[in-house]
Motif scaffolding. Structure first.
Motif, PDB file in Angstrom:
ATOM      1  N   ASP A 110      10.756   9.259   3.045  1.00 38.50           N
ATOM      2  CA  ASP A 110       9.529   9.592   2.813  1.00 38.50           C
ATOM      3  C   ASP A 110       8.565   8.537   2.563  1.00 38.50           C
ATOM      4  N   VAL A 111       7.538   8.495   2.975  1.00 36.00           N
ATOM      5  CA  VAL A 111       6.353   7.434   2.845  1.00 36.00           C
ATOM      6  C   VAL A 111       5.596   8.010   1.588  1.00 36.00           C
ATOM      7  N   HIS A 112       5.368   6.959   0.601  1.00 36.51           N
ATOM      8  CA  HIS A 112       4.529   7.527  -0.600  1.00 36.51           C
ATOM      9  C   HIS A 112       3.454   6.440  -0.879  1.00 36.51           C
ATOM     10  N   LEU A 113       2.175   6.678  -1.186  1.00 39.26           N
ATOM     11  CA  LEU A 113       1.340   5.980  -1.627  1.00 39.26           C
ATOM     12  C   LEU A 113       1.525   5.044  -2.880  1.00 39.26           C
ATOM     13  N   THR A 114       1.381   3.832  -2.925  1.00 37.28           N
ATOM     14  CA  THR A 114       1.587   2.986  -4.259  1.00 37.28           C
ATOM     15  C   THR A 114       0.055   3.113  -5.007  1.00 37.28           C
ATOM     16  N   GLU A 115       0.175   2.749  -6.012  1.00 34.13           N
ATOM     17  CA  GLU A 115      -1.166   2.713  -6.871  1.00 34.13           C
ATOM     18  C   GLU A 115      -2.374   1.650  -6.142  1.00 34.13           C
ATOM     19  N   LEU A 134       0.891  -1.192  -0.085  1.00 32.23           N
ATOM     20  CA  LEU A 134      -0.060   0.056  -0.115  1.00 32.23           C
ATOM     21  C   LEU A 134       0.530   1.225  -0.051  1.00 32.23           C
ATOM     22  N   VAL A 135       2.042   1.110   0.499  1.00 36.80           N
ATOM     23  CA  VAL A 135       2.903   2.377   0.474  1.00 36.80           C
ATOM     24  C   VAL A 135       4.439   1.973   0.207  1.00 36.80           C
TER      25      VAL A 135
END
Length: 148
Positions: A98-103, A84-85
């Motif tokens: 940094d924490v990014h959202l995935t698709e 999810l991230v």
């Protein structure tokens, strides 16, 4: 002591007891609603923060959620394991993660849109009642450093 003074110390009349009990029960109310999404209540809070703004550092997420960074970090790692991230170093500052959202994480937001309505249904409250309760709790949500 008079009867009215005794009532002041009855457990059932204590706001602190009502809030602690409610907090514990809120997690129980959310659990069956969040299970189909594959999220625990704390993970749901992290995802809510990321759906509002991504990317964010673990420190920023922890601060917004009033978590200790040591609590937020394992939550983010579990969300990363679920796909999810993703955690990435900032190119301009390799020390910053940094924490990014995935698709997949962005797509889960669509399914999560049903969560508030399901919670209101479970507790028998309207959006107006939920907002009033949330707003009534705001003096208690700001931290312990308040003075009268």
């Amino acid at each position: 002591m008079s009867n009215s003074q005794d009532d002041l110390l009855r457990l059932e009349n204590q706001l602190c007891f009502a809030i602690v009990t409610a907090a514990r029960n809120v997690v129980s109310i959310y659990r069956p609603v969040l299970e189909p999404l594959g999220l625990t209540h704390p993970q749901y809070l992290v995802m809510l923060a990321l759906w509002e703004s991504s990317p964010r550092s673990i420190g920023e997420i922890a601060e917004e959620l009033a978590f200790d960074p040591a609590t937020a970090s394992p939550l983010v790692k579990r969300l990363e394991t679920q796909g999810l991230v993703a955690r990435r170093r900032r190119p301009e500052d390799e020390r910053r993660l940094d924490v990014h959202l995935t698709e997949k994480g962005r797509a889960l937001r669509q399914r999560a849109l049903a969560v508030p309505e399901q919670i209101m249904s479970r507790v028998g409250m309207t959006p107006t009642q939920m907002a009033a309760l949330r707003d009534a709790l705001s003096p208690f949500a700001g931290g312990a450093d308040r003075t009268p």
